[in-house]
Scaffold this motif. Sequence first.
Motif, PDB file in Angstrom:
ATOM      1  N   ASP A   1       0.725  -1.288  -0.082  1.00 60.06           N
ATOM      2  CA  ASP A   1      -0.075   0.013  -0.144  1.00 60.06           C
ATOM      3  C   ASP A   1       0.642   1.130  -0.032  1.00 60.06           C
ATOM      4  OD1 ASP A   1      -2.370  -1.350  -0.309  1.00 60.06           O
ATOM      5  OD2 ASP A   1      -2.960  -0.810   1.965  1.00 60.06           O
ATOM      6  N   ASP A   2       2.090   1.388   0.597  1.00 62.04           N
ATOM      7  CA  ASP A   2       2.651   2.559   0.974  1.00 62.04           C
ATOM      8  C   ASP A   2       3.234   2.867  -0.301  1.00 62.04           C
ATOM      9  OD1 ASP A   2       2.428   2.489   3.387  1.00 62.04           O
ATOM     10  OD2 ASP A   2       4.372   1.773   4.169  1.00 62.04           O
ATOM     11  N   ILE A   3       3.959   1.992  -1.301  1.00 57.10           N
ATOM     12  CA  ILE A   3       4.589   2.462  -2.675  1.00 57.10           C
ATOM     13  C   ILE A   3       3.451   2.712  -3.595  1.00 57.10           C
ATOM     14  CG2 ILE A   3       4.392  -0.087  -3.390  1.00 57.10           C
ATOM     15  CD1 ILE A   3       7.073   2.854  -4.025  1.00 57.10           C
ATOM     16  N   LEU A   4       2.363   1.783  -3.323  1.00 62.53           N
ATOM     17  CA  LEU A   4       1.096   2.451  -4.463  1.00 62.53           C
ATOM     18  C   LEU A   4       0.741   3.707  -4.278  1.00 62.53           C
ATOM     19  CD1 LEU A   4      -0.376  -1.253  -4.783  1.00 62.53           C
ATOM     20  CD2 LEU A   4       1.261  -0.374  -6.177  1.00 62.53           C
ATOM     21  N   ASN A   5       0.437   4.114  -2.977  1.00 59.49           N
ATOM     22  CA  ASN A   5      -0.037   5.180  -2.531  1.00 59.49           C
ATOM     23  C   ASN A   5       0.839   6.372  -2.946  1.00 59.49           C
ATOM     24  OD1 ASN A   5      -2.723   4.447  -1.717  1.00 59.49           O
ATOM     25  ND2 ASN A   5      -1.996   3.994   0.215  1.00 59.49           N
ATOM     26  N   ILE A   6       2.269   6.100  -2.791  1.00 57.63           N
ATOM     27  CA  ILE A   6       2.994   7.218  -3.050  1.00 57.63           C
ATOM     28  C   ILE A   6       3.039   7.408  -4.316  1.00 57.63           C
ATOM     29  CG2 ILE A   6       5.623   7.290  -3.321  1.00 57.63           C
ATOM     30  CD1 ILE A   6       5.841   6.047  -0.675  1.00 57.63           C
ATOM     31  N   VAL A   7       3.054   6.334  -5.377  1.00 53.12           N
ATOM     32  CA  VAL A   7       2.950   6.423  -6.879  1.00 53.12           C
ATOM     33  C   VAL A   7       1.661   7.196  -7.394  1.00 53.12           C
ATOM     34  CG1 VAL A   7       3.023   5.271  -9.142  1.00 53.12           C
ATOM     35  CG2 VAL A   7       4.885   4.486  -7.197  1.00 53.12           C
ATOM     36  N   ALA A   8       0.619   6.776  -6.929  1.00 54.47           N
ATOM     37  CA  ALA A   8      -0.533   7.340  -7.234  1.00 54.47           C
ATOM     38  C   ALA A   8      -0.691   8.773  -6.855  1.00 54.47           C
ATOM     39  CB  ALA A   8      -1.651   6.655  -6.624  1.00 54.47           C
ATOM     40  N   GLU A   9      -0.016   9.163  -5.944  1.00 53.94           N
ATOM     41  CA  GLU A   9      -0.143  10.684  -5.347  1.00 53.94           C
ATOM     42  C   GLU A   9       1.155  11.455  -6.089  1.00 53.94           C
ATOM     43  OE1 GLU A   9      -0.572  10.099  -1.261  1.00 53.94           O
ATOM     44  OE2 GLU A   9      -2.432   9.120  -1.507  1.00 53.94           O
ATOM     45  N   GLY A  10       1.901  11.015  -6.820  1.00 49.98           N
ATOM     46  CA  GLY A  10       2.825  11.675  -7.587  1.00 49.98           C
ATOM     47  C   GLY A  10       4.052  11.991  -6.384  1.00 49.98           C
TER      48      GLY A  10
ATOM     49  N   TRP B   1      -6.536  11.357 -11.090  1.00 49.61           N
ATOM     50  CA  TRP B   1      -5.579  10.925 -12.479  1.00 49.61           C
ATOM     51  C   TRP B   1      -6.738  11.099 -13.584  1.00 49.61           C
ATOM     52  CZ3 TRP B   1      -1.248   8.195 -13.649  1.00 49.61           C
ATOM     53  CH2 TRP B   1      -0.467   8.155 -12.679  1.00 49.61           C
ATOM     54  N   GLY B   2      -8.107  10.717 -13.550  1.00 56.83           N
ATOM     55  CA  GLY B   2      -8.700  10.716 -14.718  1.00 56.83           C
ATOM     56  C   GLY B   2      -8.712   9.385 -15.327  1.00 56.83           C
ATOM     57  N   ALA B   3      -9.722   9.041 -16.386  1.00 49.51           N
ATOM     58  CA  ALA B   3      -9.761   7.754 -17.007  1.00 49.51           C
ATOM     59  C   ALA B   3      -8.718   7.718 -17.859  1.00 49.51           C
ATOM     60  CB  ALA B   3     -11.007   7.435 -17.450  1.00 49.51           C
ATOM     61  N   GLU B   4      -8.379   9.021 -18.569  1.00 54.04           N
ATOM     62  CA  GLU B   4      -7.484   8.889 -19.738  1.00 54.04           C
ATOM     63  C   GLU B   4      -5.889   8.709 -19.403  1.00 54.04           C
ATOM     64  OE1 GLU B   4      -5.964  11.926 -23.311  1.00 54.04           O
ATOM     65  OE2 GLU B   4      -7.936  12.430 -22.157  1.00 54.04           O
ATOM     66  N   ARG B   5      -5.664   9.358 -18.113  1.00 54.32           N
ATOM     67  CA  ARG B   5      -4.137   9.136 -17.771  1.00 54.32           C
ATOM     68  C   ARG B   5      -4.014   7.699 -17.056  1.00 54.32           C
ATOM     69  NH1 ARG B   5      -1.879  13.472 -14.293  1.00 54.32           N
ATOM     70  NH2 ARG B   5      -4.106  13.910 -13.662  1.00 54.32           N
ATOM     71  N   LEU B   6      -5.065   7.427 -16.325  1.00 53.79           N
ATOM     72  CA  LEU B   6      -4.868   6.157 -15.880  1.00 53.79           C
ATOM     73  C   LEU B   6      -4.820   4.970 -16.904  1.00 53.79           C
ATOM     74  CD1 LEU B   6      -7.681   6.314 -13.283  1.00 53.79           C
ATOM     75  CD2 LEU B   6      -5.358   5.924 -12.795  1.00 53.79           C
ATOM     76  N   GLN B   7      -5.261   5.041 -18.096  1.00 53.05           N
ATOM     77  CA  GLN B   7      -5.130   4.178 -19.328  1.00 53.05           C
ATOM     78  C   GLN B   7      -3.467   4.279 -19.606  1.00 53.05           C
ATOM     79  OE1 GLN B   7      -7.706   5.066 -22.618  1.00 53.05           O
ATOM     80  NE2 GLN B   7      -7.988   2.750 -22.823  1.00 53.05           N
ATOM     81  N   GLN B   8      -2.995   5.289 -19.648  1.00 52.20           N
ATOM     82  CA  GLN B   8      -1.694   5.444 -19.894  1.00 52.20           C
ATOM     83  C   GLN B   8      -0.773   4.735 -19.042  1.00 52.20           C
ATOM     84  OE1 GLN B   8      -0.191   9.427 -20.612  1.00 52.20           O
ATOM     85  NE2 GLN B   8      -2.368  10.271 -21.388  1.00 52.20           N
ATOM     86  N   ALA B   9      -1.160   4.862 -17.781  1.00 51.90           N
ATOM     87  CA  ALA B   9      -0.488   4.363 -16.425  1.00 51.90           C
ATOM     88  C   ALA B   9      -0.623   2.619 -16.756  1.00 51.90           C
ATOM     89  CB  ALA B   9      -0.951   4.547 -15.201  1.00 51.90           C
ATOM     90  N   LEU B  10      -1.692   2.153 -17.238  1.00 54.67           N
ATOM     91  CA  LEU B  10      -1.869   0.657 -17.375  1.00 54.67           C
ATOM     92  C   LEU B  10      -1.291   0.216 -18.440  1.00 54.67           C
ATOM     93  CD1 LEU B  10      -5.714   0.401 -16.502  1.00 54.67           C
ATOM     94  CD2 LEU B  10      -3.737  -0.448 -15.095  1.00 54.67           C
TER      95      LEU B  10
ATOM     96  N   ALA C   1       4.527   8.284 -11.244  1.00 60.03           N
ATOM     97  CA  ALA C   1       4.742   9.175 -10.235  1.00 60.03           C
ATOM     98  C   ALA C   1       4.634  10.693 -11.017  1.00 60.03           C
ATOM     99  CB  ALA C   1       5.602   9.128  -9.202  1.00 60.03           C
ATOM    100  N   MET C   2       5.677  10.765 -11.902  1.00 60.72           N
ATOM    101  CA  MET C   2       5.863  11.784 -12.650  1.00 60.72           C
ATOM    102  C   MET C   2       4.479  12.124 -13.553  1.00 60.72           C
ATOM    103  SD  MET C   2       9.793  11.623 -13.681  1.00 60.72           S
ATOM    104  CE  MET C   2       9.825  13.039 -14.507  1.00 60.72           C
ATOM    105  N   LEU C   3       4.030  11.237 -14.025  1.00 61.04           N
ATOM    106  CA  LEU C   3       2.656  11.366 -14.810  1.00 61.04           C
ATOM    107  C   LEU C   3       1.551  11.772 -13.985  1.00 61.04           C
ATOM    108  CD1 LEU C   3       1.129  10.959 -17.560  1.00 61.04           C
ATOM    109  CD2 LEU C   3       0.869   8.554 -16.898  1.00 61.04           C
ATOM    110  N   ALA C   4       1.438  11.506 -12.587  1.00 63.71           N
ATOM    111  CA  ALA C   4       0.505  11.826 -11.896  1.00 63.71           C
ATOM    112  C   ALA C   4       0.772  13.297 -11.408  1.00 63.71           C
ATOM    113  CB  ALA C   4       0.762  11.070 -10.431  1.00 63.71           C
TER     114      ALA C   4
END
Length: 342
Positions: free
Chosen positions: A218-227, A296-305, A336-339
Amino acid sequence: MKLSPRDALRYFAKPEAQRAGLLIYGADAMRVALRRQEMLAALLGPTADAEMRLTRMPAGDLRKDPAALMDAVKAQGFFPGPRAAFVEDANDTAADAILAALSDWRPGDAQIIVTAGALKATSRIRKAFESHPNAYAVGIYDDPPSREEIEATLARAGLRDVPGPVMADLTALARDLDPGDFRQTIEKLALYKLGDTTPLHAADIAACAPASTEADLDDILNIVAEGRSAEIGPVMRRLKAQGTQPVGLCIGATRHFRALYTAASDPGGAAQGIARMRPPIFGPRRDRMLRQAQGWGAERLQQALTILTDTDLTLRSAAQRAPEMALVERALIRLAMLAGAR
């Protein structure tokens, strides 16, 4: 006689001492066992074992000693109060002994409580209990618990001040946990709220619900998702020292971002998308994921995936020679940079 699910719930909580017996059957052994425990506790009270008012026997033993059940039903106890003879895991190989005891039952005898797996309508045991004028048969199915069942479980645990939204969270949790796990969670919740007079809150459920197998990520995933890219390196080193595998980390990240994408792309909005997730998400974690999905929004989350999918394919490639953890760390930094590019 057959008991409907609604009537059965009330009967388990307040059984009738003058009945000849009860058959509880169903494919889920845990659900059957929980209902049997509830019924026997309500019928006999907490001192039944110490006062020898409950006789237990596996159904397999009746093949060797068919008279054992009849003896238990007719035996007179030393202590006052209702008595019961409990036959566990019955099937039609034990039918003769059970049917003989049921047909010979008289007022004052011990109640005959039988549990069984899934019984067909043609089962001799099931037909005997369903057609008996003074006995009940109840089928336990794998349906999600009703609100009435959940409220009864909460009441037994002493939890009564439950706001509507929190009850919705508990209902979602009950649908995703095994009955035994849900009951243990409620008992844990009751201990957690002991001495606390405030209403039950989603954060309380989050603190007591079974931990996810991905909790250590959870720690690393939240860090990444929050940029917060500057924090990735130290946490990655700690995960590596704990033995976290690169592929597992990539899979965990993909699962997290797929959940965010599902929420962000929901026609009813991210909040509705989060509410539909299974297993359900509670309390602060739900609020945090909702903020991430909306940010994030759906478009940037698609890029992340896409980035995570490419990284996963690279990790699994036979021609890949670069350090695997470094590849994953680079992908997480890109995310993280994309976020942060808002």
